[in-house]
Design a protein around this motif. Structure first.
Motif, PDB file in Angstrom:
ATOM      1  N   LEU A  49       0.843  -1.198   0.000  1.00  0.00           N
ATOM      2  CA  LEU A  49       0.000   0.000   0.000  1.00  0.00           C
ATOM      3  C   LEU A  49       0.881   1.252   0.000  1.00  0.00           C
ATOM      4  O   LEU A  49       0.621   2.204  -0.741  1.00  0.00           O
ATOM      5  N   ALA A  50       1.923   1.253   0.847  1.00  0.00           N
ATOM      6  CA  ALA A  50       2.818   2.413   0.916  1.00  0.00           C
ATOM      7  C   ALA A  50       3.376   2.724  -0.468  1.00  0.00           C
ATOM      8  O   ALA A  50       3.489   3.878  -0.877  1.00  0.00           O
ATOM      9  N   GLU A  51       3.692   1.654  -1.185  1.00  0.00           N
ATOM     10  CA  GLU A  51       4.261   1.779  -2.521  1.00  0.00           C
ATOM     11  C   GLU A  51       3.298   2.510  -3.464  1.00  0.00           C
ATOM     12  O   GLU A  51       3.712   3.354  -4.240  1.00  0.00           O
ATOM     13  N   GLU A  52       1.992   2.212  -3.388  1.00  0.00           N
ATOM     14  CA  GLU A  52       1.075   2.872  -4.315  1.00  0.00           C
ATOM     15  C   GLU A  52       0.413   4.113  -3.727  1.00  0.00           C
ATOM     16  O   GLU A  52      -0.080   4.963  -4.459  1.00  0.00           O
ATOM     17  N   ALA A  53       0.423   4.240  -2.379  1.00  0.00           N
ATOM     18  CA  ALA A  53      -0.223   5.408  -1.767  1.00  0.00           C
ATOM     19  C   ALA A  53       0.724   6.603  -1.684  1.00  0.00           C
ATOM     20  O   ALA A  53       0.334   7.677  -1.243  1.00  0.00           O
ATOM     21  N   THR A  54       1.954   6.409  -2.105  1.00  0.00           N
ATOM     22  CA  THR A  54       2.934   7.500  -2.027  1.00  0.00           C
ATOM     23  C   THR A  54       2.394   8.752  -2.726  1.00  0.00           C
ATOM     24  O   THR A  54       1.665   8.661  -3.714  1.00  0.00           O
ATOM     25  N   THR A  55       2.774   9.913  -2.202  1.00  0.00           N
ATOM     26  CA  THR A  55       2.324  11.151  -2.857  1.00  0.00           C
ATOM     27  C   THR A  55       3.401  11.669  -3.816  1.00  0.00           C
ATOM     28  O   THR A  55       3.213  12.674  -4.489  1.00  0.00           O
ATOM     29  N   LYS A  56       4.542  10.967  -3.840  1.00  0.00           N
ATOM     30  CA  LYS A  56       5.579  11.363  -4.811  1.00  0.00           C
ATOM     31  C   LYS A  56       5.089  11.001  -6.214  1.00  0.00           C
ATOM     32  O   LYS A  56       4.455   9.961  -6.397  1.00  0.00           O
ATOM     33  N   LYS A  57       5.392  11.840  -7.176  1.00  0.00           N
ATOM     34  CA  LYS A  57       4.958  11.486  -8.537  1.00  0.00           C
ATOM     35  C   LYS A  57       5.986  11.942  -9.571  1.00  0.00           C
ATOM     36  O   LYS A  57       6.787  12.839  -9.317  1.00  0.00           O
ATOM     37  N   ILE A  58       5.949  11.302 -10.717  1.00  0.00           N
ATOM     38  CA  ILE A  58       6.852  11.702 -11.796  1.00  0.00           C
ATOM     39  C   ILE A  58       6.023  12.096 -13.020  1.00  0.00           C
ATOM     40  O   ILE A  58       5.095  11.390 -13.410  1.00  0.00           O
ATOM     41  N   ASN A  59       6.369  13.228 -13.577  1.00  0.00           N
ATOM     42  CA  ASN A  59       5.590  13.759 -14.698  1.00  0.00           C
ATOM     43  C   ASN A  59       6.518  14.168 -15.841  1.00  0.00           C
ATOM     44  O   ASN A  59       7.700  13.797 -15.867  1.00  0.00           O
ATOM     45  N   ALA A  60       6.015  14.954 -16.769  1.00  0.00           N
ATOM     46  CA  ALA A  60       6.773  15.295 -17.969  1.00  0.00           C
ATOM     47  C   ALA A  60       8.126  15.925 -17.637  1.00  0.00           C
ATOM     48  O   ALA A  60       9.142  15.598 -18.273  1.00  0.00           O
ATOM     49  N   ALA A  61       8.158  16.792 -16.628  1.00  0.00           N
ATOM     50  CA  ALA A  61       9.423  17.464 -16.290  1.00  0.00           C
ATOM     51  C   ALA A  61      10.483  16.449 -15.873  1.00  0.00           C
ATOM     52  O   ALA A  61      11.663  16.567 -16.239  1.00  0.00           O
ATOM     53  N   PHE A  62      10.065  15.434 -15.146  1.00  0.00           N
ATOM     54  CA  PHE A  62      10.998  14.389 -14.715  1.00  0.00           C
ATOM     55  C   PHE A  62      11.594  13.670 -15.921  1.00  0.00           C
ATOM     56  O   PHE A  62      12.816  13.455 -16.014  1.00  0.00           O
ATOM     57  N   PHE A  63      10.739  13.309 -16.868  1.00  0.00           N
ATOM     58  CA  PHE A  63      11.238  12.570 -18.034  1.00  0.00           C
ATOM     59  C   PHE A  63      12.074  13.467 -18.943  1.00  0.00           C
ATOM     60  O   PHE A  63      12.996  12.999 -19.613  1.00  0.00           O
ATOM     61  N   GLN A  64      11.753  14.741 -18.952  1.00  0.00           N
ATOM     62  CA  GLN A  64      12.545  15.667 -19.760  1.00  0.00           C
ATOM     63  C   GLN A  64      13.956  15.797 -19.170  1.00  0.00           C
ATOM     64  O   GLN A  64      14.937  15.903 -19.884  1.00  0.00           O
ATOM     65  N   ALA A  65      14.045  15.726 -17.845  1.00  0.00           N
ATOM     66  CA  ALA A  65      15.345  15.917 -17.185  1.00  0.00           C
ATOM     67  C   ALA A  65      16.187  14.646 -17.194  1.00  0.00           C
ATOM     68  O   ALA A  65      17.394  14.694 -16.991  1.00  0.00           O
ATOM     69  N   ASN A  66      15.568  13.493 -17.407  1.00  0.00           N
ATOM     70  CA  ASN A  66      16.305  12.225 -17.277  1.00  0.00           C
ATOM     71  C   ASN A  66      16.158  11.352 -18.522  1.00  0.00           C
ATOM     72  O   ASN A  66      15.073  10.848 -18.801  1.00  0.00           O
ATOM     73  N   ALA A  67      17.268  11.175 -19.218  1.00  0.00           N
ATOM     74  CA  ALA A  67      17.243  10.280 -20.373  1.00  0.00           C
ATOM     75  C   ALA A  67      16.992   8.850 -19.879  1.00  0.00           C
ATOM     76  O   ALA A  67      17.414   8.486 -18.784  1.00  0.00           O
ATOM     77  N   VAL A  68      16.339   8.074 -20.690  1.00  0.00           N
ATOM     78  CA  VAL A  68      16.063   6.682 -20.354  1.00  0.00           C
ATOM     79  C   VAL A  68      17.358   5.931 -20.055  1.00  0.00           C
ATOM     80  O   VAL A  68      17.449   5.136 -19.122  1.00  0.00           O
ATOM     81  N   TYR A  69      18.366   6.223 -20.832  1.00  0.00           N
ATOM     82  CA  TYR A  69      19.673   5.594 -20.678  1.00  0.00           C
ATOM     83  C   TYR A  69      20.236   5.840 -19.269  1.00  0.00           C
ATOM     84  O   TYR A  69      20.817   4.945 -18.650  1.00  0.00           O
ATOM     85  N   GLU A  70      20.041   7.046 -18.758  1.00  0.00           N
ATOM     86  CA  GLU A  70      20.532   7.379 -17.416  1.00  0.00           C
ATOM     87  C   GLU A  70      19.680   6.685 -16.350  1.00  0.00           C
ATOM     88  O   GLU A  70      20.200   6.153 -15.372  1.00  0.00           O
ATOM     89  N   LEU A  71      18.376   6.698 -16.554  1.00  0.00           N
ATOM     90  CA  LEU A  71      17.479   6.057 -15.573  1.00  0.00           C
ATOM     91  C   LEU A  71      17.796   4.576 -15.439  1.00  0.00           C
ATOM     92  O   LEU A  71      17.729   4.008 -14.357  1.00  0.00           O
ATOM     93  N   ALA A  72      18.184   3.970 -16.551  1.00  0.00           N
ATOM     94  CA  ALA A  72      18.439   2.526 -16.544  1.00  0.00           C
ATOM     95  C   ALA A  72      19.693   2.171 -15.747  1.00  0.00           C
ATOM     96  O   ALA A  72      19.930   1.007 -15.441  1.00  0.00           O
ATOM     97  N   LYS A  73      20.488   3.169 -15.398  1.00  0.00           N
ATOM     98  CA  LYS A  73      21.677   2.878 -14.590  1.00  0.00           C
ATOM     99  C   LYS A  73      21.312   2.704 -13.115  1.00  0.00           C
ATOM    100  O   LYS A  73      22.141   2.295 -12.318  1.00  0.00           O
ATOM    101  N   LEU A  74      20.099   3.078 -12.757  1.00  0.00           N
ATOM    102  CA  LEU A  74      19.669   2.935 -11.359  1.00  0.00           C
ATOM    103  C   LEU A  74      19.205   1.511 -11.092  1.00  0.00           C
ATOM    104  O   LEU A  74      18.778   0.804 -11.999  1.00  0.00           O
TER     105      LEU A  74
END
Ligand SMILES: Nc1nc2c(c(=O)[nH]1)N[C@H]1C(S)=C(S)[C@@H](COP(=O)(O)OP(=O)(O)OC[C@H]3O[C@@H](n4cnc5c(=O)[nH]c(N)nc54)[C@H](O)[C@@H]3O)O[C@H]1N2
Ligand SMILES: Nc1nc2c(c(=O)[nH]1)N[C@H]1C(S)=C(S)[C@@H](COP(=O)(O)OP(=O)(O)OC[C@H]3O[C@@H](n4cnc5c(=O)[nH]c(N)nc54)[C@H](O)[C@@H]3O)O[C@H]1N2
Ligand SMILES: [Mo]
Length: 791
Positions: A102-127
């Motif tokens: 529940l904690a995992e889906e009830a989180t109020t943190k969110k990712i939107n267009a600005a997040f994806f604009q700032a992070n290339a997929v290639y960089e995200l995949a390093k996490l």
């Protein structure tokens, strides 16, 4: 992206041109703690709360927890264990891992267009998967154009148009596949499979193809239904409960309360597992004050440390002894009346035992003769036995045969189809069983299709479609071009990661309906769409009306579920509406179905489910009754309606597998930690097994560690050589553990790279991810060069 995220990147993986398909090959900071002998209790309560705090959702989350699994609340998004029919705890009908989910889906943190604009997929995949999951809820639809490096925002309208264009330009509908993970509601599932069939394909791979397909394949032809036969109340009044290849303390924690209750009424428990899992050994009930602070209950009366895949030899050894006891006490051990009336093949079954010898079976299973004797004694003069199993059996290459052997044992005892007795395959995802009932199945039967055809007046495709393994192969060799995923994490959950990543990159379009970011979004087709959706705990408003959905649990109870949290973004739409809008965009006037009607009301969906699927009579009325309703289950009532054997359940002749290993080979099972839900990583510990802050560990027996010249804590690389291909999982730490010799256990998804796409369960075609032959070598820092060559 933040600094600390980048620090977790392994330099070796940055050399690849493609986004990494695997977690970074980097170690954290392993600490070993005491291995647990008890599950739940104070630490579980603390852990549940701390996840809510960490997700910055304490009050929101706690309010929701009180509604989880209550009669008027929502169904826990974690496992499929049923809720009590009668009374439910007012303090909370949930467990530590439900709270984490529940904690995992009830989180109020969110990712939107600005997040994806700032992070290339290639960089995200390093996490690593842990960090990727912690980014927050997906908040708006995103699109990856051909050759793109970043996801960009797209309107819902345009997203559906893109899907329609791709689907409509395929040479055949069979070039598309529609995957389902097991959280999708009955309503969304029904609409989804209907869309696939009207569009023209049965390519509906689903998570069952990696989970309990094996159970279905074993049971449908033998007892006439591919599901379990027991109810929760059967646990409360039975003689013996066997738990084989399943880890309830972690994966179905509410099962522990049922075991505790059964035990208090006199049931004996036998646990069969290569690992002495804490949840099998003892239980402190966190819902009772004496459970939190008191000494708890001892669960397993007998623990049998079977070797990986030694279960067939063990089951046969128990049967051998039962037959022997019967000779000594005729009529007291076997249920002859039942065998006579309800079964077939008994004599052939009996005759095979001439070739078996207890000492040899004991050697093959890894369990001592004395322990086998005790197990057989515990069952011999008892009439009511329940056998529960999980992935420890279904993910073995001979899993179908293993489950039929369980059935053989129960048939001998007449211990199925009556109160307090029967089979209990413990399902995984919270609505995986409902998905199948709603016809999400790559092999629908003619009867099922006839009903759809009669009611809707279209001709559904009859050719069977691809399951997960077949779909990956078809993607790899170009027969599939579009993959649509209703939830899940296709890349990380499936086997042979390198091969599967290659396959996914060859697709022309991947579409993911998701709540959270995961690795499948990063290793995508040439074009890709991420469609964010509501989760089970979210308020689902359709035309201003607060909707509810329904799900089916592991014991065939259909119950309603209504979310109560404000969605994190106004862009989220529910899964049913996503399917309907995709259907309208793709099929246009080609379709005879009124998708808008379903789009506007789940009651309309339920009305039509009732017409097409048996057992749902009066669906809209009965679903509103407290506690929902049971689906019919003939085997539960002692009626075995099989195609081949009439009204009888057959004894099946099975073989003992040859598990000979080369001198430097080990048999590895991939499993879950206490801190993950499949590929969603809640945390980096595995508390009950004494692991803190590391996932790249390999559990080995101390004798093996010494014989191979290793030492505990040493860094090693793992290899698999199936099909003459070298598969490498680099950099693991050896942990000395109570596990049979020549066996090893690691966590998935990290070791999925070692599971060959061809290592499958006979008959069910599931990945045999608990039967992986590996070699273990000292870590070689230059190993990464070899991996790059493989890639
Ligand atoms: N918290 C949490 N809950 C979950 C999940 C989760 O990831 N996290 N996943 C959900 C899903 S989808 C599923 S399918 C279920 C899975 O739940 P389980 O079936 O419990 O799955 P696993 O943890 O993979 O493995 C089960 C056990 O099999 C044992 N085992 C391995 N090899 C053998 C063998 O050869 N013989 C025997 N007898 N045992 C063996 C392992 O030691 C382990 O204890 O849980 C569901 N619930
Ligand atoms: N080696 C190995 N591999 C295994 C297993 C194993 O034991 N060993 N177990 C297998 C088993 S039993 C299973 S069931 C599969 C699981 O395979 P999947 O079901 O494909 O994987 P999950 O990790 O459960 O999926 C997690 C993702 O689902 C999405 N999600 C969560 N909730 C929702 C929702 O409500 N709606 C939508 N649309 N999306 C949602 C989130 O984006 C999240 O990232 O893995 C299998 N893989
Ligand atoms: Mo599962």
């Amino acid at each position: 992206m933040q600094e600390d995220n980048l620090n977790n990147t392994s330099p070796e993986q940055t050399n690849n041109k493609e986004p990494a398909a695997e977690n970074p090959y980097q170690l954290l900071d392993l600490k070993l703690t005491r291995v647990g002998k008890w599950a739940a209790g104070v630490p579980a309560v603390m852990a549940a709360m701390s996840d809510l705090v960490e997700e910055k959702t304490f009050f929101r989350g706690n309010r929701a927890l009180l509604k989880m699994n209550q009669f008027n609340g929502f169904d826990c998004p974690s496992c499929a264990w049923p809720d009590p029919d009668d009374e439910r705890s007012p303090v909370g009908e949930y467990c530590e891992n439900g709270a984490k989910a529940l904690a995992e889906e009830a989180t109020t943190k969110k990712i939107n267009a600005a997040f994806f604009q700032a992070n290339a997929v290639y960089e995200l995949a390093k996490l690593d998967d842990y960090k990727i999951g912690k980014m927050g809820r997906l908040a708006e639809p995103m699109y990856m154009p051909l050759g793109g490096t970043h996801y960009q925002p797209i309107s819902w309208e345009d997203a559906f148009k893109k899907i329609a264009v791709h689907l409509n330009q395929l040479a055949s509908p069979d070039e598309a596949a529609f995957y389902t993970s097991g959280r999708t509601s009955n309503e969304a599932s029904f609409v989804y499979q209907l869309f696939a069939k009207v569009y023209g394909t049965n390519n509906m791979p689903d998570c069952s193809n990696m989970c309990h397909e094996t159970s279905g394949s074993a049971l449908l032809p033998t007892i006439g239904i591919g599901k379990g036969t027991v109810k929760l109340e059967d646990f409360y009044d039975t003689d013996v409960i066997v738990i084989i290849g399943q880890n309830p303390g972690t994966n179905a924690p509410r099962m522990m309360s049922a075991l505790e209750k059964g035990k208090k009424k006199g049931a004996k428990i036998i646990a069969i597992n290569p690992l002495p899992e804490a949840g099998l050994m003892g239980f402190h009930n966190p819902q009772q004050i004496n459970g939190i602070v008191g000494s708890g209950v001892k669960l397993a009366d007998l623990y049998l440390p079977v070797k990986i895949n030694g279960d067939m030899a063990l089951l046969k050894a128990i049967e051998l002894l039962l037959l022997d006891f019967e000779k000594k006490s005729p009529g007291e051990v076997l249920d002859h009346a039942f065998i006579e009336e309800k079964t077939t093949g008994y004599n052939a079954f009996l005759s095979q035992f001439e070739k078996y010898d207890l000492a040899e079976l004991s050697r093959q299973s890894g369990v001592s003769e004395a322990d086998i004797y005790e197990a057989a004694q515990m069952m011999a003069f008892k009439k009511r036995i329940i056998i529960c199993w999980g992935m420890g059996l279904t993910q073995q290459h001979n899993g179908v045969a293993l489950i039929r052997e369980i059935l053989n044992l129960l048939l001998l005892k007449g211990s199925i189809g009556k109160p307090g007795a029967g089979i209990c395959p413990v399902r995984g995802h919270s609505n995986v069983q409902g998905n199948r009932t709603m016809l999400i199945d790559e092999k629908p039967t003619d009867e099922q299709l006839d009903r759809l055809q009669d009611f809707f007046g279209f001709e559904p495709p009859r050719k069977h479609g691809y399951d997960v393994v077949h779909a990956i192969k078809a993607m790899h060799d170009g027969r599939l071009k579009v993959l649509f995923c209703m939830g899940g994490n296709f890349l990380s959950a499936t086997p042979d990661t390198t091969y599967t990543a290659e396959a996914m990159r060859r697709l022309s379009l991947t579409v993911y309906v998701s709540t959270k970011l995961n690795r499948s979004h990063l290793v995508h087709g040439q074009e890709s769409l991420i469609l964010p959706t509501l989760s089970r705990s979210d308020i689902d408003l359709v035309n201003g009306v607060h909707q509810f959905v329904s799900t089916e649990n592991s014991m065939g109870v259909v119950e309603w579920s209504r979310g109560m949290l404000k969605p994190v973004s106004e862009h989220l739409i529910n899964e049913t509406q996503i399917v309907c809008r995709m259907a309208i965009a793709t099929l246009g006037s080609r379709s005879v179905i009124n998708w808008q009607r379903y789009h506007d009301s789940y009651d309309a969906v339920r009305d039509d489910i009732e017409k097409c699927i048996p057992g749902f009579e009066n669906y809209n009325v009965r679903i509103r009754q407290k506690g929902g309703f049971y689906l019919p289950n003939t085997a539960r009532d002692g009626i075995f309606k099989t195609k081949t054997f009439g009204d009888r359940a057959p004894f099946t002749l099975t073989e003992i597998p040859d598990n000979t290993l080369a001198t430097d080979e080990y048999l590895m099972a991939t499993t879950r930690t206490h801190d993950q839900f499949n590929t969603t990583i809640y945390g980096l510990d595995d508390r009950y097994r004494g692991i803190k802050n590391e996932r790249r560990v390999i559990f080995m027996n101390s004798v093996d560690i010494e014989k191979a010249g290793f030492s505990p804590g040493e860094r090693v690389d793992l290899f698999n050589y199936d099909d003459g291909i070298e598969r490498i999982a680099p950099l693991f730490i050896i942990v000395s553990y109570q596990i049979p010799e020549r066996n090893a256990v690691t966590y998935f998804p990290e070791t999925n790279v070692l599971v060959s796409i061809n290592n499958v369960v006979k008959e069910s075609n599931m990945p045999a991810s608990k039967y992986v032959k590996i070699k273990i070598k000292k870590h070689d820092p230059t190993i990464y060069n070899r991996i790059n060559q493989v890639l």
